[in-house]
Design an enzyme around this catalytic site. Structure first.
Site, mmCIF file in Angstrom:
data_model
loop_
_atom_site.group_PDB
_atom_site.id
_atom_site.type_symbol
_atom_site.label_atom_id
_atom_site.label_comp_id
_atom_site.label_asym_id
_atom_site.label_seq_id
_atom_site.Cartn_x
_atom_site.Cartn_y
_atom_site.Cartn_z
ATOM 1 N N HIS A 128 68.442 42.882 79.838
ATOM 2 C CA HIS A 128 67.841 43.963 80.610
ATOM 3 C C HIS A 128 68.875 44.391 81.672
ATOM 4 O O HIS A 128 68.649 44.262 82.869
ATOM 5 C CB HIS A 128 66.518 43.500 81.223
ATOM 6 C CG HIS A 128 65.588 44.618 81.615
ATOM 7 N ND1 HIS A 128 64.297 44.727 81.143
ATOM 8 C CD2 HIS A 128 65.749 45.682 82.445
ATOM 9 C CE1 HIS A 128 63.706 45.790 81.675
ATOM 10 N NE2 HIS A 128 64.565 46.389 82.475
ATOM 11 N N ASN A 172 67.023 45.989 76.240
ATOM 12 C CA ASN A 172 66.090 46.895 76.886
ATOM 13 C C ASN A 172 66.706 48.284 77.044
ATOM 14 O O ASN A 172 67.749 48.443 77.684
ATOM 15 C CB ASN A 172 65.721 46.368 78.277
ATOM 16 C CG ASN A 172 64.735 47.296 78.973
ATOM 17 O OD1 ASN A 172 63.586 47.384 78.563
ATOM 18 N ND2 ASN A 172 65.182 48.021 79.995
ATOM 19 N N GLU A 173 66.035 49.278 76.469
ATOM 20 C CA GLU A 173 66.399 50.676 76.684
ATOM 21 C C GLU A 173 67.902 50.949 76.589
ATOM 22 O O GLU A 173 68.541 51.295 77.597
ATOM 23 C CB GLU A 173 65.883 51.155 78.050
ATOM 24 C CG GLU A 173 64.381 51.086 78.195
ATOM 25 C CD GLU A 173 63.871 51.767 79.467
ATOM 26 O OE1 GLU A 173 64.704 52.188 80.298
ATOM 27 O OE2 GLU A 173 62.650 51.881 79.625
ATOM 28 N N GLU A 354 56.401 48.724 78.313
ATOM 29 C CA GLU A 354 56.417 49.234 79.682
ATOM 30 C C GLU A 354 55.605 50.518 79.747
ATOM 31 O O GLU A 354 55.752 51.393 78.891
ATOM 32 C CB GLU A 354 57.841 49.548 80.183
ATOM 33 C CG GLU A 354 58.717 48.338 80.354
ATOM 34 C CD GLU A 354 60.067 48.661 81.013
ATOM 35 O OE1 GLU A 354 60.181 49.696 81.707
ATOM 36 O OE2 GLU A 354 60.998 47.868 80.822
ATOM 37 N N TRP A 401 54.150 48.016 83.409
ATOM 38 C CA TRP A 401 55.316 47.861 84.285
ATOM 39 C C TRP A 401 54.851 48.205 85.682
ATOM 40 O O TRP A 401 54.496 49.328 85.922
ATOM 41 C CB TRP A 401 56.490 48.769 83.877
ATOM 42 C CG TRP A 401 57.651 48.470 84.786
ATOM 43 C CD1 TRP A 401 57.937 49.049 85.989
ATOM 44 C CD2 TRP A 401 58.648 47.461 84.584
ATOM 45 N NE1 TRP A 401 59.032 48.461 86.556
ATOM 46 C CE2 TRP A 401 59.480 47.484 85.713
ATOM 47 C CE3 TRP A 401 58.897 46.527 83.568
ATOM 48 C CZ2 TRP A 401 60.570 46.609 85.849
ATOM 49 C CZ3 TRP A 401 59.968 45.673 83.704
ATOM 50 C CH2 TRP A 401 60.794 45.722 84.837
ATOM 51 N N GLU A 408 63.920 48.344 92.152
ATOM 52 C CA GLU A 408 63.938 49.431 91.168
ATOM 53 C C GLU A 408 65.345 50.053 91.119
ATOM 54 O O GLU A 408 65.553 51.212 91.438
ATOM 55 C CB GLU A 408 62.838 50.457 91.490
ATOM 56 C CG GLU A 408 62.809 51.710 90.636
ATOM 57 C CD GLU A 408 62.778 51.511 89.126
ATOM 58 O OE1 GLU A 408 62.447 50.411 88.647
ATOM 59 O OE2 GLU A 408 63.130 52.470 88.413
ATOM 60 N N TRP A 409 66.331 49.249 90.755
ATOM 61 C CA TRP A 409 67.689 49.720 90.482
ATOM 62 C C TRP A 409 68.248 50.554 91.632
ATOM 63 O O TRP A 409 68.156 50.118 92.783
ATOM 64 C CB TRP A 409 67.715 50.431 89.116
ATOM 65 C CG TRP A 409 67.057 49.611 88.034
ATOM 66 C CD1 TRP A 409 65.894 49.889 87.380
ATOM 67 C CD2 TRP A 409 67.493 48.330 87.519
ATOM 68 N NE1 TRP A 409 65.586 48.886 86.478
ATOM 69 C CE2 TRP A 409 66.548 47.918 86.537
ATOM 70 C CE3 TRP A 409 68.586 47.498 87.763
ATOM 71 C CZ2 TRP A 409 66.662 46.723 85.825
ATOM 72 C CZ3 TRP A 409 68.714 46.306 87.058
ATOM 73 C CH2 TRP A 409 67.764 45.938 86.100
HETATM 74 C C1 FCB Z 1 62.478 51.320 82.904
HETATM 75 C C2 FCB Z 1 63.205 50.011 83.082
HETATM 76 C C3 FCB Z 1 62.547 49.085 84.069
HETATM 77 C C4 FCB Z 1 62.042 49.837 85.279
HETATM 78 C C5 FCB Z 1 61.160 50.987 84.841
HETATM 79 C C6 FCB Z 1 60.554 51.758 85.988
HETATM 80 O O1 FCB Z 1 63.354 52.283 82.473
HETATM 81 O O2 FCB Z 1 63.322 49.342 81.853
HETATM 82 O O3 FCB Z 1 63.469 48.072 84.427
HETATM 83 O O4 FCB Z 1 63.109 50.268 86.036
HETATM 84 O O5 FCB Z 1 61.908 51.861 84.052
#
Ligand code: FCB
Length: 447
Positions: A128, A172-173, A354, A401, A408-409
């Site tokens: 992730h 993940n994504e 999510e 989620w 949050e990044w």
């Molecule tokens: C997704 C991510 C997760 C979080 C949500 C809000 O894109 O996988 O880690 O940041 O968005």
């Protein structure tokens, strides 16, 4: 799958539906320097000036590394049946290669034992976004070798923890790494290089396939699949130009990943748009698509927002946005994307890994948090998922989620996405109203 039809009114989900919640390692664990953990690209990125809101980092986050038992108790209290979390690669291989770090593995063993003791099924994501910095220094996902390193890491984790994990998710994504990490640059590693971005996409897909093969070679009974954020792309108007633009947009948002994984080919329109001289197209080797399309057991879908594409290939917003400016609140998009996957790719089992939104939560004097917006959001999206199930979509489980407020990044700690409020100065946890609501939904099997 049979959907119980209850008395008119309530929406009922199957008795064995996997009610869940999700987190990821860097966003909640903290303990950035403990037990031999190495540096990840998110340590580097978040510590660089101006990269995150308020200069926030994941150094402490929700301190889950130390408070995991308390967090597992909260999950049990909510009645969760499934918990989706991620394993931190730099805890397992501090430099991204070589013998696994036992103390890192031990943490996840404790977590898995704790889930087992509480009757909650684990769903573990291998990656992730917290790539070991040492691998970034060697080229990161632009380097094909990183995909091979990922397969070794996955193999080490399968060997050490495989007896406790029924479902693995690989990456993940991948699209978010491509777009936010390499196109827009507001996520680690902070690049703005379209030609690199799609080579990265190919290597992430290859890494996924190699990990699937590593699991099959390990010969267990665990299931494995990819975790994709899918965005339904709608034309913004009735013009043929908007229809064509939305189609290509869909190629970059969805089919690039879905087609390669589930059909064994990249979409022709995207390849043509990238051009034969692009690093991605030149980087595809014989046999890669067979690896990428190795058979998976399930597909994890993450849905947050639709995209409306204009005739000139731009985008516009049509629905109210949440506190995350990119997120339009459109529950029917959940129905559209789930039914589309089943229609276009066959009846592969699906899990929603999510779905959620940030709300402006604050602790009231009586120690409650009234996040009514989260309740209506989840109710509407669950209802859309239920409608998709009624129409034949094999959806097994749904993960909000997020379980906890977290890092949050690039938005740091300002956005609160959790069912559970985290008071960061004290690290106290408080169930939001949505958590109480979710507990009753789980107990009743619907609403
Ligand atoms: C997704 C991510 C997760 C979080 C949500 C809000 O894109 O996988 O880690 O940041 O968005």
């Amino acid at each position: 799958m049979s959907i119980p039809t209850g008395p008119a009114g309530p929406l009922r989900f199957p008795d064995d539906f996997g009610w869940g919640a999700a987190t990821s390692a860097y966003q909640i664990e903290g303990a950035a320097k403990e037990d031999g953990r190495g540096e990840s690209i998110w340590d580097t990125f978040s510590r660089a000036p101006g990269r995150t809101r308020n200069g926030d980092t994941g150094d402490v986050a929700a301190d889950h590394y130390h408070r995991y038992a308390e967090d597992l108790d909260l999950m049990r209290d909510l009645g969760l049946r499934s918990y989706r979390f991620s394993i931190s690669w730099p805890r397992i291989q501090p430099d991204g290669t070589g013998a696994p770090n036992q103390r890192g593995l031990d943490f996840y063993r404790r977590l898995l034992d704790g889930l087992h003791d509480r009757g909650i099924a684990p769903m573990a994501t291998l990656f992730h976004w917290d790539l070991p910095q040492a691998l970034q220094d060697a080229g990161g996902w632009e380097s094909r070798d990183t995909a091979l390193r990922f397969a070794d890491y996955a193999d080490a984790v399968f060997t050490a923890l495989g007896d406790r994990v029924p479902v693995w998710l690989t990456i993940n994504e991948p699209k978010t790494v491509v777009q936010n990490g390499y196109l827009i640059g507001h996520h680690a590693p902070g690049r703005q290089d379209p030609d690199a971005a799609y080579l990265v996409a190919h290597h992430l897909q290859l890494a996924h396939g190699l990990a699937v093969r590593a699991l099959r070679a390990a010969d267990g009974t665990a299931r494995i699949g990819p975790a994709l954020n899918l965005h339904p792309c709608y034309p913004a108007d009735d013009s043929p130009q908007a229809a064509a633009a939305a189609r290509l947009y869909d190629g970059y948002e969805n089919r690039l990943y879905l087609d390669s994984l589930l059909k064994g080919s990249y979409p022709e329109d995207v390849l043509a748009d990238l051009g034969p001289g692009s690093r991605m197209v030149r980087g595809i080797r014989d046999g890669d698509l067979e690896v990428i399309s190795s058979s998976v057991d399930l597909l994890a879908v993450q849905y947050y927002t639709p995209i409306y594409v204009t005739a000139d290939g731009g985008t516009e917003h049509r629905w109210p946005t949440s506190e995350a400016g990119w997120q339009q609140i459109y529950p029917d998009g959940m129905y559209d994307i789930l039914t589309r996957v089943t229609r276009d790719y066959g009846a592969i089992p699906l899990t929603v890994t999510e779905n959620g939104l940030p709300t402006p939560d604050s602790l009231a004097a009586d120690d409650t948090i009234d996040d009514a917006g989260r309740i209506s959001f989840l109710r509407d999206h669950l209802a859309a998922a239920h409608r998709a199930m009624t129409d034949g979509v094999p959806l097994e489980s749904f993960h909000v989620w997020s379980m906890l407020d977290n890092f949050e990044w690039d938005e740091g700690y300002d956005q609160r996405w959790g069912l559970v409020y985290v008071d960061y100065p004290s690290q106290r946890r408080v169930l939001k109203r949505s958590a109480h609501w979710y507990r009753s939904v789980i107990a009743d099997g619907g609403f």
